[in-house]
Scaffold this active site. Structure first.
Site, short mmCIF file in Angstrom:
data_model
loop_
_atom_site.label_atom_id
_atom_site.label_comp_id
_atom_site.label_asym_id
_atom_site.label_seq_id
_atom_site.Cartn_x
_atom_site.Cartn_y
_atom_site.Cartn_z
N TRP A 205 -69.65 -5.63 -62.21
CA TRP A 205 -69.41 -4.89 -61.34
C TRP A 205 -67.70 -4.62 -61.74
CZ3 TRP A 205 -65.44 -4.27 -57.36
CH2 TRP A 205 -65.84 -3.40 -56.32
N HIS B 113 -57.04 10.21 -26.31
CA HIS B 113 -55.75 10.25 -27.14
C HIS B 113 -55.89 10.62 -28.51
CE1 HIS B 113 -54.50 7.70 -23.74
NE2 HIS B 113 -55.43 7.17 -23.95
#
Ligand code: AGP
Length: 691
Positions: free
Chosen positions: A88, A588
């Site tokens: 990987w 918000h």
């Protein structure tokens, strides 16, 4: 992340085809960890030859490459060492050259496979370049192969052993690693070592082993091979220092009962899933163990002199997983199988621990630490990804039942902040694999500061389960799909059980505990009810969501964690942008995203926050949003007016266990519809063993 597999046979005749097939099969069992290329090394036709085959892409592509080689597949070996690797990429792109095994030189004198990251590789590389070495890859690993040759060449006249050579190499390395070394100078020998990355060794014999442990061979000099401290250049002078002084013991375990060497095979791997089909007898290496396998014997040495704390043996344990558990069976993908296993996996997490009649929870792994944990000044939960969400999902019930202030931290952020930790803190590390680098580093940070460390993991023998003071194995069974599903529900339950047990001395919470334990009893049935809606969820994914670019998930209280976890599942395997939003935060900021085109899933199952979520629903619909609502069966107003996913109702703190199931299924179907390799999403790995 990278996967390592090694295979050695001694007095067991195997041909090259068998060795290659075994290595490739081992790699295919590690595929689930996530990788982008693969490679292997086996003996050549003469003792001074090693064949290395590497390929970008799947293990199947490596197999194809190997199969087309013009080599003698029938060549047979009484004793042979082979090793293989799935990579990987961390340093350098996925390419044939960058794939492992890496080699010291054109003659492949030293070859090795590596999982982890060498953080001081640049310094080593610069020094070796000055010594005349040239590098063919962009990896950090190659410098280790070249360093091995450099040290070997410098020691050539001293008959250095393979073990001592690897010790010298490892002493120069910083970072995390698991390695297997092979060399044409030491035919039929392998040396393996680890620090921070997992590595275990399986042993297969026809006869019983004499004992079920391996002695650790400690050096009796201050330094086992008497090498001086590092010189200013970063390398010891290999011409100085005395001869190795080892306490050589007979490797008792590997004799048969009649005391004779016996035919034996060894399997080395990053995790048990690659070993279980060959043998269930395994030994877990500890950090800084140097394992040397030769002549049918395994010797464990220590990198440095004993500090007085290391156990003198490594036990050979019996794996409890079955091959069937790591096979897909009749399912199309591991993720699907694992979602469907949840009615059983949740029971396995509770088995023998929850008494539904007496309403008692007993977690054997916490025994001895309960009173210390109860006296804690604070509980700090530390984890990554899905495991972090299981902590978030249970924080409120922890605080409610134990009245101990609790905080939940992402491991990477916890470390970045150098969070103050004290002796009267209890730190809980949650990790499916038990090998996540960030979580392990946070654990070591807390251990150093004297906090009591508790591990919650799915992997027996993992670093977290071995290094914490106490803990709970979640017993969900192997989880292969990169997307964590059954581990999430089992971690969640393990944490709820822990909160219940910690509060058992509080009479005031008795009723609450009973309500939760009754909910746990009904849980498998509830999960099945949701799974039965599979076809509807598939349809919803197909007809309503699959063409969308983005999906917002909203909820509050206990369901905030469900939204975050659902969004993580969707983005990681379907690649659709998805965000979990605390419904109380809508006004918000996130409300700006809402219009008739923005897909929204709102979680509105019944709990004390239901009225507040109703107001979020109004805020969304007032902006022409058309949310899909996850609600409880029988919530007729919602069912009449909206597109809904209906789930059974349970105790508020357990509702997230049920609500996550439709989101797991939706993410699964979105990935399938997008033609995505569900179990191997791009760029991700199952076990994140690097920082
Ligand atoms: C979730 O689906 C992930 N694959 C990921 O977030 C995972 O939970 C995370 O990497 C932590 O892993 P761990 O539980 O093994 O420590």
């Amino acid at each position: 992340m990278c996967g390592i597999f090694g295979y050695l046979n001694f007095l067991v005749e195997r041909d090259r085809r068998f060795v290659l097939d075994t290595l490739i099969k081992g790699l295919s069992r590690l595929e689930y960890r996530g990788y982008d290329s693969a490679g292997l090394a086996v003996d050549g036709d003469t003792e001074d030859q090693t064949f290395i085959f590497k390929q970008v892409g799947k293990v199947a592509a490596l197999k194809k490459l190997v199969d087309t080689q013009e080599i003698d597949f029938e060549k047979s070996y009484i004793s042979h060492c082979g090793m293989a690797h799935t990579r990987w990429a961390t340093h350098g792109q996925p390419s044939q050259l960058n794939s492992h095994p890496h080699r010291s030189d054109n003659h492949n004198e030293f070859t090795l496979v590596h999982n982890g990251i060498i953080t001081n590789y640049k310094e080593i590389k610069t020094l070796l370049e000055k010594k005349g070495f040239s590098f063919e890859t962009e990896t950090d690993t190659e410098c280790v192969a070249k360093l091995t040759k450099y040290l070997y060449d410098s020691q050539k006249n001293s008959d250095i052993t393979f073990t001592d050579l690897v010790k010298m190499v490892v002493k120069e390395l910083e970072g995390s690693f698991a390695f297997i070394f092979k060399s044409t100078h030491f035919p039929n020998e392998i040396v393996a070592t680890r620090r921070g990355s997992p590595l275990l060794i399986g042993v297969k014999t026809a006869k019983k082993l004499k004992v079920d442990f391996v002695d650790v061979e400690f050096g009796n000099a201050p330094d086992a091979i008497n090498i001086p401290d590092k010189d200013p250049t970063g390398f010891m002078d290999p011409t100085e220092g005395g001869r190795p002084q080892m306490n050589r013991s007979l490797s008792r375990a590997f004799m048969s009962e009649d005391g004779m060497p016996q035919p034996i095979e060894f399997f080395l791997a990053s995790d048990a899933s690659a070993i279980v089909e060959h043998t269930k007898r395994v030994l877990y290496l500890e950090d800084d163990d140097i394992a040397h396998i030769a002549d049918g014997e395994l010797h464990i040495h220590r990198l440095r002199r004993d500090d007085g704390n290391s156990p003198a043996t490594r036990s050979i344990q019996t794996l409890e997983i079955e091959l069937a558990e790591i096979m897909k069976g009749s399912f199309d993908h591991f993720m699907q199988k694992e979602i469907y296993e949840q009615p059983e996996s949740v029971v396995n997490t509770m088995r023998g621990r929850v008494n539904f009649e007496t309403h008692k929870v007993t977690l054997g792994g916490l025994r001895g630490y309960l009173s210390i944990i109860r006296r804690a000044r604070r509980i700090v939960f530390i984890a990554c990804g899905t495991s972090f969400h299981s902590c978030l999902a249970t924080r409120a019930i922890f605080e409610e039942l134990t009245e101990i202030p609790s905080q939940v931290d992402l491991a990477s952020d916890f470390l970045d902040r150098r969070t103050p930790i004290f002796r009267d803190d209890v730190c809980v590390f949650v990790s499916q694999s038990g090998e996540t680098a960030d979580t392990i580093m946070a654990m070591r940070y807390c251990l150093e500061r004297g906090a009591v460390c508790v591990g919650i993991t799915n992997t027996v023998g993992s670093s977290i389960s071995r290094e914490t003071h106490c803990g709970v194995h979640i017993n969900a069974g192997p989880e292969i799909g990169v997307a964590s599903t059954k581990a999430y529900t089992s971690q969640y339950i393990a944490l709820v059980m822990m909160a219940i047990q910690l509060s058992e001395d509080r009479l005031s919470t008795t009723k609450r505990r009973e309500e939760i334990i009754d909910g746990l009893y009904r849980l498998p049935g509830h999960v099945k009810e949701v799974l039965a809606q599979d076809a509807n969820l598939q349809k919803l994914a197909e007809e309503t969501l699959s063409k969308e670019k983005s999906l917002l998930l909203m909820g509050r209280g206990y369901q905030n964690a469900t939204c975050l976890e659902g969004a993580l599942k969707i983005k990681e395997i379907s690649y659709m942008h998805s965000e979990g939003i605390l419904a109380g935060e809508l006004k918000h900021g996130p409300l700006a995203l809402i219009d008739e085109n923005m897909p929204v899933i709102l979680i509105m199952t019944k709990d004390s926050l239901y009225p507040k979520v109703q107001s979020a629903l109004q805020q969304v619909t007032a902006r022409k949003g058309q949310p899909i609502i996850i609600c409880n069966t029988g919530d007729d107003n919602l069912i009449r007016d909206y597109k809904t996913i209906q789930v059974p109702q349970t105790a508020d703190c357990l509702q997230g266990l049920i609500n996550i199931i439709p989101l797991q299924l939706l993410s699964y179907y979105l990935a399938v519809l997008g033609n995505i390799d569900v179990d191997f999403p791009r760029n991700l790995a199952k076990s994140v063993t690097v920082e």
